[in-house]
Design a protein around this motif. Structure first.
Motif, PDB file in Angstrom:
ATOM      1  N   VAL B  22       0.831  -1.206   0.000  1.00  0.00           N
ATOM      2  CA  VAL B  22       0.000   0.000   0.000  1.00  0.00           C
ATOM      3  C   VAL B  22       0.864   1.254   0.000  1.00  0.00           C
ATOM      4  CG1 VAL B  22      -0.333   0.257   2.502  1.00  0.00           C
ATOM      5  CG2 VAL B  22      -2.123   0.973   0.956  1.00  0.00           C
ATOM      6  N   VAL B  23       2.020   1.208   0.673  1.00  0.00           N
ATOM      7  CA  VAL B  23       2.912   2.374   0.625  1.00  0.00           C
ATOM      8  C   VAL B  23       3.536   2.494  -0.764  1.00  0.00           C
ATOM      9  CG1 VAL B  23       4.787   3.592   1.770  1.00  0.00           C
ATOM     10  CG2 VAL B  23       3.410   1.985   3.071  1.00  0.00           C
ATOM     11  N   ALA B  24       3.907   1.348  -1.349  1.00  0.00           N
ATOM     12  CA  ALA B  24       4.461   1.369  -2.702  1.00  0.00           C
ATOM     13  C   ALA B  24       3.479   2.010  -3.672  1.00  0.00           C
ATOM     14  CB  ALA B  24       4.801  -0.050  -3.151  1.00  0.00           C
ATOM     15  N   GLN B  25       2.224   1.610  -3.587  1.00  0.00           N
ATOM     16  CA  GLN B  25       1.223   2.139  -4.515  1.00  0.00           C
ATOM     17  C   GLN B  25       1.064   3.647  -4.362  1.00  0.00           C
ATOM     18  OE1 GLN B  25      -2.142  -0.169  -5.616  1.00  0.00           O
ATOM     19  NE2 GLN B  25      -3.579   1.439  -5.117  1.00  0.00           N
ATOM     20  N   LYS B  26       1.029   4.127  -3.121  1.00  0.00           N
ATOM     21  CA  LYS B  26       0.863   5.571  -2.899  1.00  0.00           C
ATOM     22  C   LYS B  26       2.081   6.345  -3.428  1.00  0.00           C
ATOM     23  CE  LYS B  26       0.126   9.094   0.663  1.00  0.00           C
ATOM     24  NZ  LYS B  26       1.354   9.863   0.601  1.00  0.00           N
ATOM     25  N   VAL B  27       3.279   5.860  -3.077  1.00  0.00           N
ATOM     26  CA  VAL B  27       4.484   6.595  -3.467  1.00  0.00           C
ATOM     27  C   VAL B  27       4.678   6.546  -4.980  1.00  0.00           C
ATOM     28  CG1 VAL B  27       7.005   6.625  -3.302  1.00  0.00           C
ATOM     29  CG2 VAL B  27       5.609   6.287  -1.244  1.00  0.00           C
ATOM     30  N   LEU B  28       4.604   5.347  -5.552  1.00  0.00           N
ATOM     31  CA  LEU B  28       4.929   5.190  -6.976  1.00  0.00           C
ATOM     32  C   LEU B  28       3.887   5.837  -7.884  1.00  0.00           C
ATOM     33  CD1 LEU B  28       6.181   1.487  -6.880  1.00  0.00           C
ATOM     34  CD2 LEU B  28       7.545   3.583  -6.815  1.00  0.00           C
ATOM     35  N   SER B  29       2.647   5.961  -7.402  1.00  0.00           N
ATOM     36  CA  SER B  29       1.607   6.628  -8.191  1.00  0.00           C
ATOM     37  C   SER B  29       1.580   8.128  -7.912  1.00  0.00           C
ATOM     38  CB  SER B  29       0.237   6.030  -7.869  1.00  0.00           C
ATOM     39  OG  SER B  29      -0.209   6.442  -6.591  1.00  0.00           O
ATOM     40  N   ALA B  30       2.562   8.621  -7.154  1.00  0.00           N
ATOM     41  CA  ALA B  30       2.580  10.049  -6.786  1.00  0.00           C
ATOM     42  C   ALA B  30       1.234  10.457  -6.179  1.00  0.00           C
ATOM     43  CB  ALA B  30       2.926  10.918  -7.993  1.00  0.00           C
ATOM     44  N   ASP B  31       0.733   9.634  -5.271  1.00  0.00           N
ATOM     45  CA  ASP B  31      -0.510   9.886  -4.519  1.00  0.00           C
ATOM     46  C   ASP B  31      -1.781   9.772  -5.358  1.00  0.00           C
ATOM     47  OD1 ASP B  31       1.298  10.354  -2.564  1.00  0.00           O
ATOM     48  OD2 ASP B  31       0.440  12.249  -1.898  1.00  0.00           O
ATOM     49  N   ALA B  32      -1.688   9.402  -6.637  1.00  0.00           N
ATOM     50  CA  ALA B  32      -2.912   9.277  -7.440  1.00  0.00           C
ATOM     51  C   ALA B  32      -3.746   8.079  -6.982  1.00  0.00           C
ATOM     52  CB  ALA B  32      -2.578   9.131  -8.922  1.00  0.00           C
ATOM     53  N   ASN B  33      -3.096   6.994  -6.644  1.00  0.00           N
ATOM     54  CA  ASN B  33      -3.802   5.779  -6.236  1.00  0.00           C
ATOM     55  C   ASN B  33      -3.544   5.438  -4.775  1.00  0.00           C
ATOM     56  OD1 ASN B  33      -3.997   5.874  -9.025  1.00  0.00           O
ATOM     57  ND2 ASN B  33      -3.958   3.653  -9.253  1.00  0.00           N
ATOM     58  N   GLY B  34      -3.495   6.449  -3.922  1.00  0.00           N
ATOM     59  CA  GLY B  34      -3.273   6.180  -2.512  1.00  0.00           C
ATOM     60  C   GLY B  34      -3.382   7.443  -1.703  1.00  0.00           C
ATOM     61  N   SER B  35      -3.458   7.291  -0.390  1.00  0.00           N
ATOM     62  CA  SER B  35      -3.554   8.419   0.524  1.00  0.00           C
ATOM     63  C   SER B  35      -3.059   7.934   1.880  1.00  0.00           C
ATOM     64  CB  SER B  35      -5.013   8.880   0.648  1.00  0.00           C
ATOM     65  OG  SER B  35      -5.801   7.837   1.199  1.00  0.00           O
ATOM     66  N   TYR B  36      -2.849   8.875   2.800  1.00  0.00           N
ATOM     67  CA  TYR B  36      -2.368   8.446   4.104  1.00  0.00           C
ATOM     68  C   TYR B  36      -3.392   7.552   4.797  1.00  0.00           C
ATOM     69  CZ  TYR B  36      -0.176   8.289   8.582  1.00  0.00           C
ATOM     70  OH  TYR B  36       0.404   7.812   9.736  1.00  0.00           O
ATOM     71  N   LEU B  37      -4.675   7.916   4.693  1.00  0.00           N
ATOM     72  CA  LEU B  37      -5.709   7.067   5.288  1.00  0.00           C
ATOM     73  C   LEU B  37      -5.738   5.695   4.623  1.00  0.00           C
ATOM     74  CD1 LEU B  37      -7.978   6.940   7.368  1.00  0.00           C
ATOM     75  CD2 LEU B  37      -9.537   7.851   5.657  1.00  0.00           C
ATOM     76  N   GLY B  38      -5.515   5.661   3.319  1.00  0.00           N
ATOM     77  CA  GLY B  38      -5.422   4.380   2.627  1.00  0.00           C
ATOM     78  C   GLY B  38      -4.279   3.531   3.162  1.00  0.00           C
ATOM     79  N   ILE B  39      -3.158   4.162   3.479  1.00  0.00           N
ATOM     80  CA  ILE B  39      -2.034   3.428   4.077  1.00  0.00           C
ATOM     81  C   ILE B  39      -2.451   2.836   5.419  1.00  0.00           C
ATOM     82  CG2 ILE B  39       0.211   3.768   5.196  1.00  0.00           C
ATOM     83  CD1 ILE B  39       1.013   5.526   2.894  1.00  0.00           C
ATOM     84  N   ASN B  40      -3.109   3.633   6.237  1.00  0.00           N
ATOM     85  CA  ASN B  40      -3.575   3.131   7.535  1.00  0.00           C
ATOM     86  C   ASN B  40      -4.487   1.925   7.351  1.00  0.00           C
ATOM     87  OD1 ASN B  40      -3.985   6.564   8.575  1.00  0.00           O
ATOM     88  ND2 ASN B  40      -2.196   5.272   8.845  1.00  0.00           N
ATOM     89  N   LEU B  41      -5.420   2.024   6.389  1.00  0.00           N
ATOM     90  CA  LEU B  41      -6.332   0.904   6.151  1.00  0.00           C
ATOM     91  C   LEU B  41      -5.575  -0.310   5.621  1.00  0.00           C
ATOM     92  CD1 LEU B  41      -9.368   2.770   4.523  1.00  0.00           C
ATOM     93  CD2 LEU B  41      -9.155   1.930   6.869  1.00  0.00           C
ATOM     94  N   GLY B  42      -4.624  -0.069   4.719  1.00  0.00           N
ATOM     95  CA  GLY B  42      -3.868  -1.185   4.147  1.00  0.00           C
ATOM     96  C   GLY B  42      -3.109  -1.971   5.208  1.00  0.00           C
ATOM     97  N   TRP B  43      -2.468  -1.279   6.135  1.00  0.00           N
ATOM     98  CA  TRP B  43      -1.769  -1.991   7.209  1.00  0.00           C
ATOM     99  C   TRP B  43      -2.746  -2.728   8.116  1.00  0.00           C
ATOM    100  CZ3 TRP B  43       3.140  -3.346   7.550  1.00  0.00           C
ATOM    101  CH2 TRP B  43       4.090  -2.638   6.814  1.00  0.00           C
ATOM    102  N   GLY B  44      -3.890  -2.098   8.401  1.00  0.00           N
ATOM    103  CA  GLY B  44      -4.891  -2.781   9.224  1.00  0.00           C
ATOM    104  C   GLY B  44      -5.409  -4.047   8.554  1.00  0.00           C
ATOM    105  N   LEU B  45      -5.647  -3.957   7.248  1.00  0.00           N
ATOM    106  CA  LEU B  45      -6.128  -5.126   6.519  1.00  0.00           C
ATOM    107  C   LEU B  45      -5.046  -6.194   6.440  1.00  0.00           C
ATOM    108  CD1 LEU B  45      -8.031  -3.203   3.703  1.00  0.00           C
ATOM    109  CD2 LEU B  45      -9.061  -4.649   5.467  1.00  0.00           C
ATOM    110  N   GLY B  46      -3.786  -5.765   6.283  1.00  0.00           N
ATOM    111  CA  GLY B  46      -2.692  -6.734   6.275  1.00  0.00           C
ATOM    112  C   GLY B  46      -2.622  -7.494   7.593  1.00  0.00           C
ATOM    113  N   VAL B  47      -2.795  -6.778   8.688  1.00  0.00           N
ATOM    114  CA  VAL B  47      -2.809  -7.435  10.003  1.00  0.00           C
ATOM    115  C   VAL B  47      -3.954  -8.440  10.076  1.00  0.00           C
ATOM    116  CG1 VAL B  47      -3.281  -7.038  12.462  1.00  0.00           C
ATOM    117  CG2 VAL B  47      -1.645  -5.579  11.240  1.00  0.00           C
ATOM    118  N   MET B  48      -5.146  -8.006   9.690  1.00  0.00           N
ATOM    119  CA  MET B  48      -6.305  -8.897   9.742  1.00  0.00           C
ATOM    120  C   MET B  48      -6.058 -10.176   8.944  1.00  0.00           C
ATOM    121  SD  MET B  48     -10.184  -8.239   8.311  1.00  0.00           S
ATOM    122  CE  MET B  48      -9.953  -8.860   6.634  1.00  0.00           C
TER     123      MET B  48
END
Lengths: 257, 257, 257, 257
Positions: B22-48
């Motif tokens: 999720v961090v890769a997607q946000k950084v590499l897309s220059a924030d077009a396909n990601g956001s800080y809240l998306g990062i938070n959700l991605g890590w939460g989903l990864g944990v789940m």
């Protein structure tokens, strides 16, 4: 058998009507009524609702790659695979038509009635996936294999009765969240189709509804990648799950009995 | 034992493949396909998802700080701690490789093939955590101790059978939400590693995959803080939970029996 | 009794450490690592986690307005109210100190070490609520009464065993979502305190930790509104629920027995 | 009967107080404290909370289109339909009044006390729905029929005891998520009323509370579309569900018995 096909048709219809609908809303509103995270949520919710609709009849594959993986590694009858895949693809096609019908005036307001596959006013990407300019077909294949392998690992972890998963009636929202996870993490390369019916059904719709043959030639003939990649990835993911934890759970169960 | 290690490997692999993805997607897309809240959700989903994968075999630590805290205060066998920590770190390393493989062409499109640790085109932060410029090592240690203490307090509140928590099969999404909470509230200082394997595995990957030694020297030699801090914080958090409510629950249980 | 106070202290501590933490992260990062929706989610998650922590010991009030409403209309012993309210307020105060400690260097980087109650670099709003410029004290009282009445109606609908609510172990995330709902709908006027301890504990912390007396004089002496309003609103909401559906459920239960 | 009406009143009141509240907060704060995704979540949470409030007494229709569809295809007594619809509409009206009361000073700060139906400072759209400029009445009717048909298909898939849905106590949040899905995918044309009471109750409030007759003439006399469309769509959706999977589930149940 007809009833199973009807359930897979309806389940995939619901998946696609929300999934394609959420992209349509974001694109046609010029991002006023949508966002990338909203798209991720929309697809996750579509999965949840599609699974709930079909689960009582077929267990809700709503994805030919899942159907094939279950045939390869879980004994799902191969004889049913073609009918399932056809019903899923037809459901995706029909859902695309419903989204187009519902937003027909919005399409005309957005593109003046000229349906385009590429450019600022392109709307083909509402229906099927197209790769980033930097992505090769080989890179796209890796992307679809990885994404669908993760889908199957997750689906099995959630629904394997020998593991510590939830009751069957909670699988639908959790698999929806799994698809959200794939969307926020592995959507940048090529829009995370990870489902041949999800991509081919809507692409076929655009081919016949005014976007023309370009939907098959775009991206160096990209259209077959979201079909082949998911089929490989789904089988691979099932294998990884079985090696990683499935065997340990089996031997635990053996010890108990 | 090998099977427990395999399950911890797979569980941590899933956590990191989605978290780093999720961090890769946000950084590499220059924030077009990601956001800080998306990062938070991605890590939460990864944990789940990581917890669901490993829970049936090991209970799903997927974090050496959790393993150590359970050894210090819950009788988890110390003899297993090194193998668990190694499997978790190896899973995080392997997941980093899979994310890099999947996004290899996107990395090249973003940084022209030059892997950087610092600057506008830096991508090392996709994998491991780096502190804000204002943060001292001491401040970073406080940050990691507090974040991991909150993680353990939450994990115990959710999974303590004497408390009013949910059935075990619901712990995974709730612990995922707990990690979302830590991310939205305590991620600003240094990216909320709160897990030595989550930070060190991916950092090691970057060291060998083209980013070089800078990943260890950056941030005044930051790399050891997300290892030491979580180990201290996890034990502290367990102690706080036990003092705050654990003892009251124990005496209630005593009264009943 | 001491154990109940400890559980209410810890539960409210967790609520506030995440709630104040999420506002701190948004403000101190100048919105880079936070958003208004993120704040709403952070408070909802704080409620969920605080409830899970304390539920096994006290049922998790973590809000003096809830404690008072239960005393007025549900027979909770008045003798316990002061200790509960004190423990809740102390937990909120302690959580504010932990957030400040964790982000101390970030505060200095943001405001240069000068703690302000008003203006672009103000940080008092991280801890306690302050009204919009257009809001009168009377309008603020209405705001707090309505918000807290909705909180209690929702809490009762979710946890009333005669209604169609979920098992007790699912109340925590649903009450968290209820607080998200209040935040997205009724947060604009004055930051939806709806909890005297949530507001007064952190305000007291700012008064003694460098922000000075302005935290009590700002907003035409706003500080008492998020104490009085919630107390009135909680009792009102309980009454509305009882009239709207509670009586119907009681008579249904009578008919059955 | 009065008790059923009271429950439908309270359930719809809760739905609308959060739904209209979340739009009010976004508009009146000039998007500072809200977003389109926040609106989608707010309506979903309103549905969840409204269902929990009324479910124990009436099963929680909180939507005249649901009531009518249940009368047409599930044997709900037609004699009760008018009272249910009236209570739902009255609850929506009352909730609009509470939102207006709570945000009265914010309205004045936003529009200077002049209530407008159209233009940059319009606030009528906080309460009722208005179509996009490109949408014809026929297109709007399609939009409302499709949206409400999807609502009913989803509600039935989630709550049909013969299907693989969750326990009844989990239906409320899942139906809330269903409404989020409709909002992110089918909200662009005309704001997804999909509920005659949700639209007409608040519209009536604006007509009498200072916005004037324009709320009925705007959009080429749009007001009747979110009444007629949902009634048709709800019946259609019920029929689609029954044909798609309902019959298969019935015959399965027959085989078992």
């Amino acid at each position: 058998m007809l009833r199973e096909a009807a359930a897979e048709f309806l389940g995939t219809f619901i998946l696609i009507v929300f999934g394609v609908g959420v992209v349509a809303q974001k694109v046609l509103s010029a991002d006023a009524n949508g966002s990338y995270l909203g798209i991720n949520l929309g697809w996750g919710l579509g999965v949840m609702l599609g699974v709930y609709a079909a689960a009582g009849v077929t267990g809700a594959h709503i994805n030919p790659a899942v159907t094939v993986a279950l045939a390869v590694r879980r004994g799902f009858p191969w004889a049913k695979v073609p009918a399932y895949a056809a019903a899923q693809t037809a459901g995706a096609f029909a859902a695309s038509a419903v989204v187009f019908l519902t937003y027909r005036e919005a399409f005309d307001a957005f593109d003046g009635g000229v349906r385009l596959v590429q450019g600022d006013l392109a709307t083909a990407g509402i229906f099927a996936t197209y790769p980033q300019p930097f992505l090769s077909l080989a890179g796209g294949l890796v992307d679809q294999v990885v994404g669908t392998a993760l889908l199957l690992i997750g689906v099995l972890a959630i629904s394997d009765q020998r593991n510590a998963g939830p009751p069957a009636w909670l699988a639908a929202p959790l698999i929806g969240l799994l698809v959200v996870a794939i969307g926020v993490a592995f959507g940048f390369n090529a829009g995370y189709a990870i489902n041949p019916a999800r991509d081919f059904g809507p692409r076929l719709f655009t081919a016949v509804a005014g976007w023309g043959r370009g939907v098959f030639t775009a991206g160096h003939g990209w259209w077959w990648v979201p079909i082949a990649g998911p089929l490989i990835g789904a089988v691979l993911g099932t294998w990884v799950y079985d090696v990683g934890v499935g065997q340990a759970l089996t031997s635990k169960a053996d010890v108990r009995s």
